[in-house]
Design a protein around this motif. Structure first.
Motif, PDB file in Angstrom:
ATOM      1  N   GLN A   1       0.842  -1.193   0.000  1.00  0.00           N
ATOM      2  CA  GLN A   1       0.000   0.000   0.000  1.00  0.00           C
ATOM      3  C   GLN A   1       0.873   1.237   0.000  1.00  0.00           C
ATOM      4  O   GLN A   1       1.843   1.339   0.745  1.00  0.00           O
ATOM      5  CB  GLN A   1      -0.911   0.004   1.239  1.00  0.00           C
ATOM      6  CG  GLN A   1      -1.780   1.229   1.297  1.00  0.00           C
ATOM      7  CD  GLN A   1      -3.161   0.907   1.831  1.00  0.00           C
ATOM      8  OE1 GLN A   1      -3.405  -0.206   2.269  1.00  0.00           O
ATOM      9  NE2 GLN A   1      -4.022   1.864   1.780  1.00  0.00           N
ATOM     10  N   LEU A   2       0.517   2.168  -0.880  1.00  0.00           N
ATOM     11  CA  LEU A   2       1.303   3.394  -0.993  1.00  0.00           C
ATOM     12  C   LEU A   2       1.056   4.282   0.218  1.00  0.00           C
ATOM     13  O   LEU A   2      -0.056   4.363   0.750  1.00  0.00           O
ATOM     14  CB  LEU A   2       0.927   4.147  -2.270  1.00  0.00           C
ATOM     15  CG  LEU A   2       1.203   3.427  -3.595  1.00  0.00           C
ATOM     16  CD1 LEU A   2       0.712   4.276  -4.753  1.00  0.00           C
ATOM     17  CD2 LEU A   2       2.681   3.133  -3.753  1.00  0.00           C
ATOM     18  N   SER A   3       2.092   4.954   0.643  1.00  0.00           N
ATOM     19  CA  SER A   3       1.936   5.936   1.712  1.00  0.00           C
ATOM     20  C   SER A   3       1.272   7.195   1.162  1.00  0.00           C
ATOM     21  O   SER A   3       1.055   7.345  -0.047  1.00  0.00           O
ATOM     22  CB  SER A   3       3.304   6.270   2.322  1.00  0.00           C
ATOM     23  OG  SER A   3       4.141   6.865   1.342  1.00  0.00           O
TER      24      SER A   3
ATOM     25  N   GLY B   1      -5.086  10.168   6.615  1.00  0.00           N
ATOM     26  CA  GLY B   1      -5.260   8.801   6.153  1.00  0.00           C
ATOM     27  C   GLY B   1      -6.623   8.519   5.568  1.00  0.00           C
ATOM     28  O   GLY B   1      -6.817   7.470   4.947  1.00  0.00           O
ATOM     29  N   HIS B   2      -7.574   9.430   5.767  1.00  0.00           N
ATOM     30  CA  HIS B   2      -8.907   9.249   5.212  1.00  0.00           C
ATOM     31  C   HIS B   2      -9.028   9.998   3.884  1.00  0.00           C
ATOM     32  O   HIS B   2      -8.409  11.051   3.680  1.00  0.00           O
ATOM     33  CB  HIS B   2      -9.980   9.745   6.185  1.00  0.00           C
ATOM     34  CG  HIS B   2     -10.215   8.810   7.333  1.00  0.00           C
ATOM     35  ND1 HIS B   2      -9.258   8.571   8.284  1.00  0.00           N
ATOM     36  CD2 HIS B   2     -11.291   8.058   7.684  1.00  0.00           C
ATOM     37  CE1 HIS B   2      -9.720   7.713   9.184  1.00  0.00           C
ATOM     38  NE2 HIS B   2     -10.962   7.386   8.832  1.00  0.00           N
ATOM     39  N   LYS B   3      -9.859   9.456   3.017  1.00  0.00           N
ATOM     40  CA  LYS B   3     -10.036  10.065   1.699  1.00  0.00           C
ATOM     41  C   LYS B   3     -10.933  11.287   1.799  1.00  0.00           C
ATOM     42  O   LYS B   3     -11.949  11.286   2.492  1.00  0.00           O
ATOM     43  CB  LYS B   3     -10.651   9.039   0.736  1.00  0.00           C
ATOM     44  CG  LYS B   3     -10.729   9.522  -0.702  1.00  0.00           C
ATOM     45  CD  LYS B   3     -11.282   8.431  -1.605  1.00  0.00           C
ATOM     46  CE  LYS B   3     -11.372   8.908  -3.049  1.00  0.00           C
ATOM     47  NZ  LYS B   3     -11.938   7.864  -3.940  1.00  0.00           N
ATOM     48  N   TRP B   4     -10.521  12.332   1.113  1.00  0.00           N
ATOM     49  CA  TRP B   4     -11.322  13.564   1.080  1.00  0.00           C
ATOM     50  C   TRP B   4     -12.443  13.370   0.069  1.00  0.00           C
ATOM     51  O   TRP B   4     -12.218  12.919  -1.061  1.00  0.00           O
ATOM     52  CB  TRP B   4     -10.434  14.745   0.709  1.00  0.00           C
ATOM     53  CG  TRP B   4     -11.055  16.073   0.972  1.00  0.00           C
ATOM     54  CD1 TRP B   4     -12.082  16.356   1.816  1.00  0.00           C
ATOM     55  CD2 TRP B   4     -10.668  17.320   0.384  1.00  0.00           C
ATOM     56  NE1 TRP B   4     -12.366  17.702   1.805  1.00  0.00           N
ATOM     57  CE2 TRP B   4     -11.525  18.313   0.929  1.00  0.00           C
ATOM     58  CE3 TRP B   4      -9.703  17.705  -0.531  1.00  0.00           C
ATOM     59  CZ2 TRP B   4     -11.431  19.661   0.578  1.00  0.00           C
ATOM     60  CZ3 TRP B   4      -9.595  19.036  -0.880  1.00  0.00           C
ATOM     61  CH2 TRP B   4     -10.453  20.006  -0.329  1.00  0.00           C
TER      62      TRP B   4
ATOM     63  N   GLU C   1       3.609   8.991  -1.249  1.00  0.00           N
ATOM     64  CA  GLU C   1       3.735   8.324  -2.547  1.00  0.00           C
ATOM     65  C   GLU C   1       2.469   8.457  -3.378  1.00  0.00           C
ATOM     66  O   GLU C   1       2.530   8.634  -4.604  1.00  0.00           O
ATOM     67  CB  GLU C   1       4.068   6.847  -2.326  1.00  0.00           C
ATOM     68  CG  GLU C   1       5.456   6.614  -1.741  1.00  0.00           C
ATOM     69  CD  GLU C   1       5.678   5.169  -1.363  1.00  0.00           C
ATOM     70  OE1 GLU C   1       6.850   4.789  -1.187  1.00  0.00           O
ATOM     71  OE2 GLU C   1       4.684   4.422  -1.251  1.00  0.00           O
ATOM     72  N   ALA C   2       1.303   8.389  -2.718  1.00  0.00           N
ATOM     73  CA  ALA C   2       0.047   8.555  -3.460  1.00  0.00           C
ATOM     74  C   ALA C   2      -0.079   9.977  -4.005  1.00  0.00           C
ATOM     75  O   ALA C   2      -0.543  10.186  -5.137  1.00  0.00           O
ATOM     76  CB  ALA C   2      -1.139   8.231  -2.553  1.00  0.00           C
TER      77      ALA C   2
ATOM     78  N   GLN D   1      -6.291  18.786   7.003  1.00  0.00           N
ATOM     79  CA  GLN D   1      -5.756  17.735   7.870  1.00  0.00           C
ATOM     80  C   GLN D   1      -5.031  18.326   9.069  1.00  0.00           C
ATOM     81  O   GLN D   1      -5.163  17.830  10.194  1.00  0.00           O
ATOM     82  CB  GLN D   1      -4.819  16.829   7.069  1.00  0.00           C
ATOM     83  CG  GLN D   1      -5.529  15.890   6.103  1.00  0.00           C
ATOM     84  CD  GLN D   1      -4.558  15.040   5.320  1.00  0.00           C
ATOM     85  OE1 GLN D   1      -3.342  15.272   5.350  1.00  0.00           O
ATOM     86  NE2 GLN D   1      -5.074  14.062   4.585  1.00  0.00           N
ATOM     87  N   MET D   2      -4.277  19.393   8.857  1.00  0.00           N
ATOM     88  CA  MET D   2      -3.547  20.000   9.975  1.00  0.00           C
ATOM     89  C   MET D   2      -4.479  20.742  10.924  1.00  0.00           C
ATOM     90  O   MET D   2      -4.185  20.856  12.116  1.00  0.00           O
ATOM     91  CB  MET D   2      -2.479  20.956   9.429  1.00  0.00           C
ATOM     92  CG  MET D   2      -1.359  20.260   8.690  1.00  0.00           C
ATOM     93  SD  MET D   2      -0.092  21.395   8.108  1.00  0.00           S
ATOM     94  CE  MET D   2       1.001  20.273   7.238  1.00  0.00           C
ATOM     95  N   ARG D   3      -5.589  21.228  10.420  1.00  0.00           N
ATOM     96  CA  ARG D   3      -6.556  21.885  11.298  1.00  0.00           C
ATOM     97  C   ARG D   3      -7.381  20.883  12.097  1.00  0.00           C
ATOM     98  O   ARG D   3      -8.030  21.256  13.067  1.00  0.00           O
ATOM     99  CB  ARG D   3      -7.504  22.765  10.468  1.00  0.00           C
ATOM    100  CG  ARG D   3      -6.880  24.050   9.967  1.00  0.00           C
ATOM    101  CD  ARG D   3      -7.889  24.830   9.139  1.00  0.00           C
ATOM    102  NE  ARG D   3      -7.329  26.071   8.622  1.00  0.00           N
ATOM    103  CZ  ARG D   3      -7.937  26.860   7.743  1.00  0.00           C
ATOM    104  NH1 ARG D   3      -9.137  26.511   7.268  1.00  0.00           N
ATOM    105  NH2 ARG D   3      -7.374  27.970   7.323  1.00  0.00           N
ATOM    106  N   GLY D   4      -7.388  19.649  11.680  1.00  0.00           N
ATOM    107  CA  GLY D   4      -8.188  18.640  12.352  1.00  0.00           C
ATOM    108  C   GLY D   4      -9.559  18.439  11.748  1.00  0.00           C
ATOM    109  O   GLY D   4     -10.328  17.608  12.233  1.00  0.00           O
ATOM    110  N   SER D   5      -9.901  19.165  10.694  1.00  0.00           N
ATOM    111  CA  SER D   5     -11.204  18.989  10.049  1.00  0.00           C
ATOM    112  C   SER D   5     -11.281  17.677   9.284  1.00  0.00           C
ATOM    113  O   SER D   5     -12.369  17.113   9.116  1.00  0.00           O
ATOM    114  CB  SER D   5     -11.485  20.161   9.101  1.00  0.00           C
ATOM    115  OG  SER D   5     -11.401  21.392   9.792  1.00  0.00           O
TER     116      SER D   5
END
Length: 302
Positions: free
Chosen positions: A11-13, A196-199, A16-17, A188-192
């Protein structure tokens, strides 16, 4: 005999993705010219003279830019701007998802320096698409001590640019992919958005659309008017009820109301009068003079 089973694909990190997406969007393609300050970000040069950008450093610079954006408490103090048509839709979508202010289109000179203008603004951070096209806001930001983040190609001037993100800033897919990645990192950095989850927002929404293409899609999505059948003069018995079908039109028409005879001026017998004219005229007796003979009125005496 030992059986060998194929190992499952690794699985790509996240890095890498993201780099694989940037390769598909041609973010790594530069130009045939290279600025001396952009040489550190160049991986190699192709046989046709095109410089290849190191996407590993591009991803690291995107992370650095996202940290700077998150460090500003009020997102409205950040302005993201693009004068190129390919970046205007990406700028508006980036502002919609991150809450920053967007300026799409031509930059009005004096926006950051002239306090008499109605559009005057003093942002804490400026994000640009192309330093060469957006040279005017870069100069004004330098006069106002405003830090600047810009997507820089291999031939872009780096003067007054504080954080340069090496990338292809001339393709519509490249610009849309970069703003999509930067918006996702900020969330992601704001926590919203959990890492690791898909947007759920597709990257296609950040791509520039041709006006003809958008118009054709709107026409296809428009509701088509219902088609009506032409009247052929006769309908079958299964469409219209047969009860009363043979009835004539005259049977449905109410009988005409008889007219009231009008009263004539001559007062003929049999004529009916209504209203004020129904009362008979009073009979005036003829004047009698001495001698017993009645006087017949004639001339003016009538």
């Amino acid at each position: 005999m030992a059986t060998t089973t194929a190992a499952p694909p690794r699985q790509l990190s996240d890095k890498e993705a993201d780099i694989q997406m940037m390769l598909a969007a041609e973010v790594h393609l530069g130009t045939k010219n290279c600025d001396f300050q952009m040489e550190r970000y160049v991986f190699k040069r192709r046989n046709d003279g095109i410089y290849i950008i190191n996407l590993g450093k591009t991803w690291e610079k995107l992370q650095l830019a996202a940290r700077v954006i998150v460090a500003i408490e009020n997102p409205k103090d950040i302005i993201v701007q693009s004068a190129r048509p390919y970046g205007q839709r990406a700028v508006l979508k980036f502002a919609q998802h991150t809450g920053v202010n967007a300026i799409a289109g031509r930059h009005t000179p004096g926006t950051f320096t002239n306090q008499l203008q109605t559009s005057f603004n003093e942002p804490r951070l400026l994000i640009l698409t192309d330093p060469r096209t957006d040279h005017q806001p870069i100069k004004e930001a330098a006069l106002g001590n405003i830090p600047t983040i810009a997507f820089c190609d291999t031939d872009s001037p780096m003067r007054y640019v504080d954080i340069g993100i090496p990338a292809n800033n001339k393709g519509k897919h490249s610009i849309g992919c970069l703003f999509w990645l930067l918006a996702r990192m900020v969330l992601q950095m704001r926590g919203s958005l959990r890492p690791g989850h898909k947007w759920d927002v597709m990257v296609d929404l950040f791509f520039y659309r041709e006006p003809e293409e958008a118009k054709e899609q709107e026409e296809e999505e428009a509701v088509q008017a219902p088609e009506y059948l032409e009247y052929s003069g006769g309908l079958g018995g299964d469409q219209w009820p047969t009860q009363g079908a043979e009835a004539s039109w005259s049977a449905d028409v109410a009988p005409a109301i008889p007219a009231i005879p009008a009263a004539g001026w001559t007062g003929e017998p049999g004529a009916t009068q209504e209203g004020w004219d129904a009362a008979p005229a009073p009979v005036v007796p003829a004047p009698i003079v001495e001698g017993g003979a009645p006087v017949v009125a004639s001339g003016w005496d009538m």
